[in-house]
Each structure stands twice: as structure tokens, then as C-alpha cells.
Design an enzyme around this catalytic site. Structure first.
Site: not given
Ligand code: NAP
Length: 445
Positions: A126, A166
Site C-alpha cells: 500500500k 484508493d
Molecule cells: P474516495 O473515492 O476518495 O471516497 C472516499 C469517501 O469517503 C468520500 O466521500 C470522502 O468524503 C469520504 N471520507 C474520506 N475520509 C473521511 C473521513 N475522515 N470522514 C468521513 N468521510 C470521509 O475513496 P474510495 O476509493 O471510495 O475509498 C473508500 C474506502 O474504501 C477506503 O477505506 C478505501 O481504503 C476502501 N477501498 C477502496 C477500494 C477501491 O477500489 N477504491 C478498494 C478496497 C477498499 P469527501 O468527499 O468529503 O472527501
């Protein structure tokens, strides 16, 4: 935990001071492993656990770049290459101001077991940076990504380490990163990054995969009780990549998704979330979620509150770590919560997980429930290696088979170890055994 596991855990605490979320991730795995220590003395003799907790390589670097005002900005970049027993290091890059070494290590550690569960040949890693893309222009994001890759390129490669997206890293960022990699190395090495655009080596379904997979996992859990998502009231946290496609997929199963959030607050839309409007606001305009409520009559916006204040039958935490706490678990379990599937990594606190499990709520941990993203990244690598591009239907079918397989594997392992229905145990033990067996085969390396 046994005395031996306690001793290894204190070594982890001493060696990695101040890295609370990394400690939490290790502790959660150790809690599950107490059952297997006695059954596998060969793992103990080869110090597999001690080796697993120490990353194979950790890279920290300076990322200097110039903002639109001409000022020099400095961020910190990280890549933790945690374990390559099953394949090249694989795991996303997170760009968020909260990123530090402890967060990257927790995510990398989780990734080892998650990737093993997919059954695909990928190790765990990561990375990321404390850079905040929010409010930055495309030019600033591009210059940051180019500087980040100017160091990262020497550590990655399709057979070495394959980063992806991510939080804060989507197709735009992967495009800038890939462009710089190609320019520096003079190689069109598609397999070095996943989450690429469709026109330049990306895979259909990769964007949707994590959210889709989380919902597929939730549906499989519900099936074990003769139930389904059809007609269920569902709440999702976040409104990013994972959340958006979890909402869309849950709706195709007939669920009524009534709430989601961002880091400023949450919306409740009793008419059901309009995914097109949500995508327009959050992904096209990169605006705040309050804007959704301003444009849709059936929606209300609550500033600063927690989306877990909204009663629901199925909860899909898809935002960030430790966002779903014990209070939320206790209250929701009393008010009709049936199932939780983690789209995010470690969103539920250890106390929340304990409360949910003892209340009989189905609980799918992120390692299993959100593994569809990385599994589809591995499908993207397969397509790149064979210079092929699969259609949406075929790729989605593969994703579905993989998620059903992960569910079966977790359920069967939990059963085998005398804890039927405990997906946390099933995921940790099953993932660990695959990695441990490979490490044993390689000798002391
Ligand atoms: P993303 O597109 O950047 O979206 C993140 C979302 O979570 C946004 O709505 C953000 O709000 C919100 N957020 C972030 N930090 C926060 C906080 N401290 N408190 C409240 N809301 C918060 O990211 P993503 O890819 O969807 O990832 C979301 C989660 O899934 C993470 O835990 C990541 O590790 C996990 N994940 C992602 C993938 C992938 O393929 N992308 C795969 C496995 C796991 P704002 O818009 O206000 O920033």
C-alpha cells in the site's frame, strides 16, 4: 490470545511506536489466529507470524511540486511493500492529509490477507501521500503526481509492485502517474498500475468493482439466512468510488438506499438515492454532498452529523477507518439492523464488531467484503499480460464468481474452526494459511 501471540504482539507495539491503526489491524488478525497456533507448529517454528508483521520494504520520500501561485509545496510519499509470498506487491495509493506511515502499514497489512482470499497471484502492499487533492486544480494534481512518480517508478513494475487507486486517487490521478512512468522508463508497461482508463489498458468493471463486490458479499451473507437485499432499507457512508457503486448495485437487488455521506455531513433521501445526480455532484463537479440535497426535493442534508444516526436494516460503511463506532453498532442493532458489509478498510471499530457479532448481526469484514476491487485489478493485469480486453458482462461475471468464492471460503473456514457465521475469523484464518504456506515453502527469506 496465547502467551506466544501476546509476545509477538508486544514486539509489534515496541517496534512500531505510535502507529495505533497498524496495531489495531494486527491485533484483529491475532485474535482470530489463536485457534490455529496449536494446529500448525510448523508456522511457529519458522517464525511466520513475526516475519509477516515486518514489511519486506518501506519507502518514504519527499515529493516537491509547484502550486498554481508558483509556490513550492512539499509532501511526503510512502510505499510499504509488505509481503510478496503470493505475487507482486499489490495495493492502492491513498492521497489524503491524514496519511502517515502507520495508516499505510495498516492498509498494507490488511491487503496481504485480502489479496490471498481472492485466490489470485498477488502479494500485499500500500502507499500514498499526505497530499490533499481536494480544492486543487488539475494542473496542481498533475504536477504532484509527476513528482510522486519520479521517485516511485524505481520501486515498482509489473512483476515487482503494482499500485492502484484508493481514497483521493481515481482514474485522473492514475492517468498522470502512468503518463510519468511511461515517460521516465520509455516503456508502455500497462501492468505496472491498475485502475487505468479503458482506452489505455484499463479493465471494464474496475471502477465499479469494490462497491459491486461489497453488495454481492452482503447478498451472499443474507442468503445464508434465507433473506436478500430486496426491499431492505440500506445506508451507505461516503459518496466516493466505493460508496457510489455500492449504492447502484444495491438498487439493482431491489434495496432502498436512503442515506450516504461525505466528510462534511450526510443526506437522507427517503425516495431513494438518485445515483446519477450523486455522481454528477461528487464525481463530475467534485462538489460537496450538500449540493445533492439542494437539487433534490426529497432529500435533507445534515451537517457534521454521522450517517449512522439513520436507522437501517443493512449498513455499508464505505468511507474510512474507524468511522462506525460502538454507539452506532449498539443503537442500530437495537433498531433492526440485520447485516453490515465493509466497503471501506476497517471502518468498524473492534468494539463495534464485537457488539454486532454478539447481537447476531451478519458482519462481513473489509478484507473479504471489499476484495472485489483488488480482484478486478488482478483481472486487469491478466488482460494486460495477454494484450486482451474483456467485455463488461464477462468481467462482471468473473467478479461475481470471485465474490461468491470468497464468501464460501470464509464461511467454510469459520465452520471448520468451530465458529460458524464468523466471517472475521474465516477471512483472517483462510488468508493467513495461504500466505504462511507459501512463506514456509520459500525458506527463511
Ligand atoms: P474516495 O473515492 O476518495 O471516497 C472516499 C469517501 O469517503 C468520500 O466521500 C470522502 O468524503 C469520504 N471520507 C474520506 N475520509 C473521511 C473521513 N475522515 N470522514 C468521513 N468521510 C470521509 O475513496 P474510495 O476509493 O471510495 O475509498 C473508500 C474506502 O474504501 C477506503 O477505506 C478505501 O481504503 C476502501 N477501498 C477502496 C477500494 C477501491 O477500489 N477504491 C478498494 C478496497 C477498499 P469527501 O468527499 O468529503 O472527501
Amino acid at each position: 490470545m496465547s502467551d506466544r501471540l501476546e509476545a509477538i504482539y508486544s514486539q509489534v507495539l515496541n517496534r512500531n511506536p505510535g502507529e495505533a491503526v497498524f496495531h489495531q489491524a494486527v491485533r484483529e488478525v491475532f485474535d482470530s489466529l489463536k485457534l490455529i497456533v496449536g494446529r500448525h507448529p510448523e508456522f511457529e517454528e519458522a517464525s511466520i507470524l513475526e516475519r509477516l508483521c515486518e514489511p519486506e520494504r518501506q519507502i518514504i520520500f519527499r515529493v516537491p511540486w509547484v502550486d498554481d501561485q508558483g509556490a513550492v509545496q512539499i509532501n511526503r510519499g510512502f510505499r510499504v511493500e509488505f509481503n510478496s509470498a503470493l505475487g507482486p506487491y499489490k495495493g492502492g495509493l491513498r492521497f489524503h492529509p491524514s496519511v502517515n506511515l502507520g495508516i499505510v502499514k495498516f492498509l498494507g497489512f490488511e491487503q496481504i490477507f485480502k489479496n490471498a482470499l481472492t485466490g489470485m497471484p498477488i502479494g500485499g502492499g500500500k502507499g500514498g501521500s499526505d497530499f490533499d487533492p481536494r480544492g486543487r486544480s488539475d494542473g496542481e494534481v498533475m504536477r504532484f503526481c509527476q513528482s510522486f512518480m519520479t521517485e516511485l517508478f524505481r520501486h515498482i513494475g509489473e512483476y515487482t509492485d503494482v499500485p492502484a487507486g484508493d481514497i483521493g486517487v481515481g482514474t485522473r490521478e492514475i492517468g498522470y502517474l502512468f503518463g510519468q512512468y511511461k515517460r521516465i522508463t520509455n516503456r508502455y508497461e500497462s501492468g505496472v498500475l491498475t485502475g487505468k482508463g479503458i482506452a489505455w489498458g484499463g479493465s471494464l468493471v474496475r471502477t465499479e468493482a469494490t462497491g459491486f463486490g461489497t453488495v454481492l458479499f452482503a447478498e451472499e451473507m443474507l442468503k445464508t439466512r434465507g433473506d436478500s437485499l430486496d426491499g431492505k432499507r440500506v445506508t451507505v457512508s461516503g459518496s466516493g468510488n466505493v460508496a457510489t457503486y455500492a449504492i447502484a448495485k444495491a438498487q439493482t437487488f431491489g434495496a432502498r438506499v436512503i442515506a450516504c455521506s461525505d466528510s462534511s455531513g450526510y443526506i437522507v433521501d427517503e425516495a431513494g438515492i438518485d445515483v446519477e445526480l450523486l455522481s454528477q455532484v461528487k464525481h463530475v463537479e467534485r462538489a460537496r454532498i450538500s449540493e445533492y440535497a439542494r437539487r433534490r426535493q426529497s432529500a435533507d442534508y445534515v451537517e457534521y452529523g454521522s450517517v449512522w444516526d439513520v436507522d437501517t436494516q443493512v449498513a455499508l460503511p464505505c468511507a474510512t477507518q474507524n468511522e462506525f463506532d460502538a454507539d452506532a453498532a449498539e443503537r442500530l442493532a437495537k433498531n433492526g439492523l440485520i447485516a453490515v458489509a465493509e466497503g471501506a478498510n476497517m471502518p468498524a471499530t473492534p468494539k463495534a464488531v464485537e457488539l454486532l457479532q454478539s447481537a447476531g448481526v451478519l458482519f462481513g469484514p473489509g478484507k473479504a467484503a471489499n476484495a472485489g476491487g483488488v480482484a478486478t485489478s488482478a483481472l486487469e493485469m491478466q488482460q494486460n499480460a495477454s494484450r486482451d480486453a474483456w467485455d463488461f458482462g464477462h468481467t462482471e461475471q468473473r467478479l461475481t464468481e470471485i465474490m461468491v468464492g470468497i464468501h464460501e471460503r470464509c464461511a467454510a473456514t469459520a465452520e471448520e474452526y468451530g465458529a460458524p457465521g464468523n466471517y472475521v475469523l474465516g477471512a483472517n484464518v483462510s488468508g493467513f494459511v495461504s500466505v504462511a504456506e507459501a512463506m514456509l515453502a520459500f525458506g527463511v527469506v
